[in-house]
Write an enzyme that holds these catalytic residues in place. Structure first.
Site, PDB file in Angstrom:
ATOM      1  N   ARG A   1      -3.260   1.962  13.575  1.00 50.90           N
ATOM      2  CA  ARG A   1      -2.129   1.349  12.851  1.00 50.90           C
ATOM      3  C   ARG A   1      -1.158   2.486  12.528  1.00 50.90           C
ATOM      4  O   ARG A   1      -1.571   3.546  12.044  1.00 50.90           O
ATOM      5  CB  ARG A   1      -2.608   0.717  11.547  1.00 50.90           C
ATOM      6  CG  ARG A   1      -1.434   0.165  10.726  1.00 50.90           C
ATOM      7  CD  ARG A   1      -1.824  -0.110   9.274  1.00 50.90           C
ATOM      8  NE  ARG A   1      -2.888  -1.061   9.152  1.00 50.90           N
ATOM      9  CZ  ARG A   1      -3.755  -1.071   8.132  1.00 50.90           C
ATOM     10  NH1 ARG A   1      -3.693  -0.167   7.177  1.00 50.90           N
ATOM     11  NH2 ARG A   1      -4.699  -1.983   8.084  1.00 50.90           N
TER      12      ARG A   1
ATOM     13  N   LYS B   1       4.796   4.118   7.857  1.00 51.40           N
ATOM     14  CA  LYS B   1       5.677   5.218   7.422  1.00 51.40           C
ATOM     15  C   LYS B   1       4.940   6.158   6.461  1.00 51.40           C
ATOM     16  O   LYS B   1       5.140   7.365   6.486  1.00 51.40           O
ATOM     17  CB  LYS B   1       6.906   4.642   6.730  1.00 51.40           C
ATOM     18  CG  LYS B   1       7.844   3.938   7.702  1.00 51.40           C
ATOM     19  CD  LYS B   1       9.133   3.502   7.034  1.00 51.40           C
ATOM     20  CE  LYS B   1       9.953   2.622   7.958  1.00 51.40           C
ATOM     21  NZ  LYS B   1      11.168   2.089   7.333  1.00 51.40           N
TER      22      LYS B   1
ATOM     23  N   THR C   1       4.828  -2.552   9.247  1.00 51.26           N
ATOM     24  CA  THR C   1       6.150  -2.359   8.641  1.00 51.26           C
ATOM     25  C   THR C   1       6.811  -3.696   8.292  1.00 51.26           C
ATOM     26  O   THR C   1       6.518  -4.713   8.926  1.00 51.26           O
ATOM     27  CB  THR C   1       7.090  -1.574   9.584  1.00 51.26           C
ATOM     28  OG1 THR C   1       8.296  -1.258   8.895  1.00 51.26           O
ATOM     29  CG2 THR C   1       7.431  -2.344  10.851  1.00 51.26           C
ATOM     30  N   HIS C   2       7.701  -3.635   7.286  1.00 54.95           N
ATOM     31  CA  HIS C   2       8.543  -4.809   6.979  1.00 54.95           C
ATOM     32  C   HIS C   2       9.970  -4.567   7.443  1.00 54.95           C
ATOM     33  O   HIS C   2      10.872  -5.332   7.143  1.00 54.95           O
ATOM     34  CB  HIS C   2       8.562  -5.063   5.460  1.00 54.95           C
ATOM     35  CG  HIS C   2       7.198  -5.084   4.874  1.00 54.95           C
ATOM     36  ND1 HIS C   2       6.675  -4.044   4.151  1.00 54.95           N
ATOM     37  CD2 HIS C   2       6.229  -6.014   4.941  1.00 54.95           C
ATOM     38  CE1 HIS C   2       5.440  -4.334   3.803  1.00 54.95           C
ATOM     39  NE2 HIS C   2       5.141  -5.523   4.266  1.00 54.95           N
TER      40      HIS C   2
ATOM     41  N   ASP D   1      -8.072   2.875   6.255  1.00 54.60           N
ATOM     42  CA  ASP D   1      -6.727   3.201   5.759  1.00 54.60           C
ATOM     43  C   ASP D   1      -6.647   4.694   5.459  1.00 54.60           C
ATOM     44  O   ASP D   1      -7.655   5.326   5.159  1.00 54.60           O
ATOM     45  CB  ASP D   1      -6.440   2.442   4.446  1.00 54.60           C
ATOM     46  CG  ASP D   1      -6.202   0.952   4.690  1.00 54.60           C
ATOM     47  OD1 ASP D   1      -6.308   0.506   5.840  1.00 54.60           O
ATOM     48  OD2 ASP D   1      -5.912   0.253   3.700  1.00 54.60           O
TER      49      ASP D   1
END
Ligand code: FDA
Length: 325
Positions: A178, A181, A220-221, A130
């Site tokens: 990945r 935003k 993303t959602h 990450d």
């Protein structure tokens, strides 16, 4: 906006983080964090797998400034690897460099990461590194470069709000990435601040990486982005095994299931562990509507000490800063 700032400040409050660990799993966090131990996490992953959804597991950890804590985090992640291997669940690992000692010493962090990536390689398990705030961006990519030169089972994240993300995606186009935003509070010197600019760049980066042919995880959602990408892959004949959608555990559950049912590869980011406080506060900062997770808990359980202490700490912090000025 003020609420976003409140939660962002709270996410960085180390005293409250410790308090949260001590007082346990509260504030509604259990709806977005898949338990505090490996057994609970594996159960959650099995449930997702039963619906055709893969998992990327994050053994939560923040504010690691002691070597002993970073070693503990490394050992815990090795245990997670063992559990994934033993239970043969469809899952890989997401981890953060600071959790493994990046703020202590670069080589020490690299040693910890290498130990994990090497073990995961033996088990054929993928590791995603990450990305955190801008202060850690450069050393994190240096860690990634060293590891990716030796191991194939590692990928990382590109955060669309950074101006340098266009350059980064070109540099790392040969890797599994990945694209997100970006979750941290960043200054206008390094990152776009307006949603419109971030969203536009986000789409550009996703399209670029999809066309490069390497595997793309779209984190993303945002249904606008998801619908756009569905059309884009169709228009460009991009096969479904070249990308996946990713969302965080507990968010937009119906959409997660629908996308999996539609035949898209779907992977849920599954955070678990005692160190849930910072992660949870960042989710509230991103989308203050998530506050309903908290209010539901408050009405269920009368009052919640930690929430009140958190808000008080924030208000007192602001007042004392004003006095100092
Ligand atoms: P955003 O919050 O911009 O919302 C856009 C729109 O989508 C909203 O206006 C609303 O219409 C809809 N929406 C969003 N959430 C909704 C909900 N819960 N319910 C209903 N509608 C909703 N960041 C980082 O800096 N480093 C990292 O490594 C990662 N890793 C990561 C992994 C995964 C799997 C995800 C999903 C996200 C991350 N992030 C991250 C976080 C990421 O950068 C970002 O902060 C959040 O995903 C929030 O942005 P979104 O794109 O989800 O939508």
């Amino acid at each position: 906006m003020w609420l976003k700032n409140v939660f962002m400040s709270l996410s960085q409050n180390q005293a409250l983080n410790k308090l949260a660990q001590k007082y346990g799993f509260k504030l509604g966090a259990q709806t977005v964090v898949a338990g505090t131990n490996i057994t609970e996490m594996i159960e959650s992953v099995k449930e997702l797998n039963a619906h055709g959804i893969a998992a990327t597991v994050d053994n939560l950890g923040e504010f690691v400034y002691e070597k002993s804590e970073a070693i503990e985090a490394k050992d815990q992640i090795l245990e997670v690897l063992e559990a994934i291997h033993e239970h043969q669940v469809d899952a890989h690992i997401s981890l953060k460099p600071t959790q493994l000692g990046l703020d202590i010493d670069f080589d020490f962090c690299l040693d910890n990461l290498t130990r994990i990536v090497a073990q995961a390689d033996e088990y054929n398990i993928f590791i995603n590194m990450d990305m955190e705030d801008h202060a850690h961006l450069k050393p994190s990519f240096e860690l990634f470069d060293t590891l990716a030169a030796k191991y194939q089972n590692i990928g990382t994240v590109i955060q669309a709000y950074f101006y340098e993300s266009t350059e980064l995606i070109q540099t790392y186009k040969e890797h599994r990435l990945r694209i997100v935003k970006g979750a941290y509070k960043e200054s206008p010197e390094v990152a776009w601040q307006q949603k419109k600019d971030i969203d536009e760049n986000f789409i550009k980066l996703i399209e670029y990486h999809l066309l490069s042919g390497k595997f793309t995880s779209i984190g993303t959602h945002d249904h606008h982005v998801i619908n756009h990408i569905k059309q884009f892959v169709e228009d460009h004949d991009i096969p479904k095994d070249k990308f996946e959608f990713q969302m965080l555990y507990g968010f937009r559950k119906d959409m997660q299931l629908d996308l999996a049912k539609e035949g898209y590869h779907f992977c849920t980011y599954v955070p678990f562990g005692n160190d849930w406080y910072g992660y949870f506060m960042r989710r509230l900062a991103e989308r203050p509507q998530n506050l309903n997770l908290i209010t539901k808990q408050m009405f269920n359980k009368k009052t919640n000490t930690l929430l009140i202490v958190s808000l008080l700490a924030f208000v007192l912090g602001r007042l004392s800063k004003r006095k100092k000025k």
